[in-house]
Design a protein around this motif. Sequence first.
Motif, PDB file in Angstrom:
ATOM      1  N   ARG A  71       0.828  -1.205   0.000  1.00 24.75           N
ATOM      2  CA  ARG A  71       0.000   0.000   0.000  1.00 24.75           C
ATOM      3  C   ARG A  71       0.862   1.255   0.000  1.00 24.75           C
ATOM      4  NH1 ARG A  71      -5.307   1.563   1.254  1.00 24.75           N
ATOM      5  NH2 ARG A  71      -5.418   3.748   1.911  1.00 24.75           N
ATOM      6  N   THR A  72       0.481   2.212  -0.854  1.00 23.88           N
ATOM      7  CA  THR A  72       1.033   3.552  -0.779  1.00 23.88           C
ATOM      8  C   THR A  72       0.087   4.387   0.083  1.00 23.88           C
ATOM      9  OG1 THR A  72      -0.028   4.026  -2.911  1.00 23.88           O
ATOM     10  CG2 THR A  72       2.304   3.435  -2.955  1.00 23.88           C
ATOM     11  N   GLN A  73       0.299   5.674   0.149  1.00 26.02           N
ATOM     12  CA  GLN A  73      -0.461   6.481   1.102  1.00 26.02           C
ATOM     13  C   GLN A  73      -1.970   6.410   0.866  1.00 26.02           C
ATOM     14  OE1 GLN A  73       0.899  10.505   1.483  1.00 26.02           O
ATOM     15  NE2 GLN A  73      -0.508  10.985   3.150  1.00 26.02           N
ATOM     16  N   TYR A  74      -2.377   6.373  -0.392  1.00 27.14           N
ATOM     17  CA  TYR A  74      -3.811   6.437  -0.675  1.00 27.14           C
ATOM     18  C   TYR A  74      -4.376   5.209  -1.379  1.00 27.14           C
ATOM     19  CZ  TYR A  74      -3.005  11.354   0.374  1.00 27.14           C
ATOM     20  OH  TYR A  74      -2.645  12.529   0.985  1.00 27.14           O
ATOM     21  N   TYR A  75      -3.531   4.273  -1.792  1.00 25.59           N
ATOM     22  CA  TYR A  75      -4.015   3.163  -2.612  1.00 25.59           C
ATOM     23  C   TYR A  75      -3.447   1.822  -2.147  1.00 25.59           C
ATOM     24  CZ  TYR A  75      -5.277   6.888  -5.886  1.00 25.59           C
ATOM     25  OH  TYR A  75      -5.794   8.015  -6.454  1.00 25.59           O
ATOM     26  N   TYR A  91      -5.507  -7.554  -6.383  1.00 25.31           N
ATOM     27  CA  TYR A  91      -6.089  -6.249  -6.670  1.00 25.31           C
ATOM     28  C   TYR A  91      -4.972  -5.250  -6.941  1.00 25.31           C
ATOM     29  CZ  TYR A  91     -10.328  -8.128  -4.434  1.00 25.31           C
ATOM     30  OH  TYR A  91     -11.429  -8.887  -4.086  1.00 25.31           O
ATOM     31  N   LEU A  92      -5.109  -4.507  -8.024  1.00 29.23           N
ATOM     32  CA  LEU A  92      -4.180  -3.435  -8.352  1.00 29.23           C
ATOM     33  C   LEU A  92      -4.964  -2.128  -8.363  1.00 29.23           C
ATOM     34  CD1 LEU A  92      -2.216  -5.065 -11.335  1.00 29.23           C
ATOM     35  CD2 LEU A  92      -1.643  -5.119  -8.905  1.00 29.23           C
ATOM     36  N   HIS A 140      -1.772  -0.510 -16.854  1.00 27.43           N
ATOM     37  CA  HIS A 140      -1.638   0.005 -15.492  1.00 27.43           C
ATOM     38  C   HIS A 140      -0.173  -0.046 -15.034  1.00 27.43           C
ATOM     39  CE1 HIS A 140      -2.817   0.804 -11.322  1.00 27.43           C
ATOM     40  NE2 HIS A 140      -2.068  -0.218 -10.951  1.00 27.43           N
ATOM     41  N   THR A 141       0.196   0.803 -14.085  1.00 26.99           N
ATOM     42  CA  THR A 141       1.522   0.779 -13.465  1.00 26.99           C
ATOM     43  C   THR A 141       1.374   0.787 -11.948  1.00 26.99           C
ATOM     44  OG1 THR A 141       2.566   1.954 -15.321  1.00 26.99           O
ATOM     45  CG2 THR A 141       3.748   1.946 -13.222  1.00 26.99           C
ATOM     46  N   ILE A 142       2.073  -0.103 -11.279  1.00 28.72           N
ATOM     47  CA  ILE A 142       2.136  -0.103  -9.812  1.00 28.72           C
ATOM     48  C   ILE A 142       3.127   0.965  -9.380  1.00 28.72           C
ATOM     49  CG2 ILE A 142       2.758  -1.478  -7.790  1.00 28.72           C
ATOM     50  CD1 ILE A 142       1.972  -3.966  -9.422  1.00 28.72           C
ATOM     51  N   ARG A 143       2.730   1.768  -8.405  1.00 30.62           N
ATOM     52  CA  ARG A 143       3.556   2.900  -7.980  1.00 30.62           C
ATOM     53  C   ARG A 143       4.443   2.540  -6.797  1.00 30.62           C
ATOM     54  NH1 ARG A 143      -1.991   6.127  -8.530  1.00 30.62           N
ATOM     55  NH2 ARG A 143      -2.599   4.060  -7.772  1.00 30.62           N
ATOM     56  N   SER A 144       5.594   3.178  -6.724  1.00 28.92           N
ATOM     57  CA  SER A 144       6.532   2.949  -5.634  1.00 28.92           C
ATOM     58  C   SER A 144       6.223   3.882  -4.465  1.00 28.92           C
ATOM     59  CB  SER A 144       7.968   3.178  -6.121  1.00 28.92           C
ATOM     60  OG  SER A 144       8.131   4.523  -6.544  1.00 28.92           O
ATOM     61  N   GLY A 145       6.991   3.725  -3.388  1.00 24.15           N
ATOM     62  CA  GLY A 145       6.880   4.629  -2.255  1.00 24.15           C
ATOM     63  C   GLY A 145       5.995   4.151  -1.128  1.00 24.15           C
ATOM     64  N   GLY A 146       5.567   2.888  -1.167  1.00 25.63           N
ATOM     65  CA  GLY A 146       4.675   2.379  -0.128  1.00 25.63           C
ATOM     66  C   GLY A 146       5.355   1.379   0.782  1.00 25.63           C
TER      67      GLY A 146
END
Length: 221
Positions: A71-75, A91-92, A140-146
């Motif tokens: 999980r990142t901050q909002y997703y 789930y993405l 879709h792209t999975i985001r970093s930072g979580g």
Amino acid sequence: MRLSVVLFLIATSIVLAGGVTVKSLVFSSESNTNYVEMIPQAPLTLGAFTLCMRVATELSSEREIILFAYRTQYYDELNLWRELDGRLSFYLSGEGVFFRVPELGPMQTHLCVTWDSSSGAAAIFIDGKKSLTKVYKKGHTIRSGGKVILGQDPDNYLGDFDANQSFVGEISDVNMWDFVLPDRVIREIYNREGTSRGNIFDWESTELRVRGRVDIIQCDV
């Protein structure tokens, strides 16, 4: 007869000498506090991935279980579940994709999930056997930072856990790659053949941060 016994002992010694010791995480009880954070070895900006683990649980098939959460901050960037009806899903950042495969149970299962953004191809492997392919989240792209955790489903950034969704059982050999592994390599990993280790998470070297009551045990395989 004596020669046969000697040869047997030599063969046994070779097998034992060639054994491998691996660590496992044991989650002994339901909770909203017990989890393990995994520290990635590369950013999780992903357009494709392979995620593998070995898992065993005695939880009822009528209870949902979180198997992996990023999980990142909002997703919820990537969550892997066993659903109430026994299906496996991931789930993405939104609606998930579901697979009706052999159910998880107390006997260890080798589980892999693959996904490729360019085609949307998604599949699940159970003990080296591949499911049908489904098209999911093309482009879709999975985001970093979580944060990546095992044992809990964070409904906000590393918090708001629900004990009724927590994992209870044993998890080991969690590896993740930023590309889709060939089917042949996944079968080799299931059979503990070859040397392929994840470049996002390598179970042998990835840092694990235990929170609450989770036991790390060493097993010979």
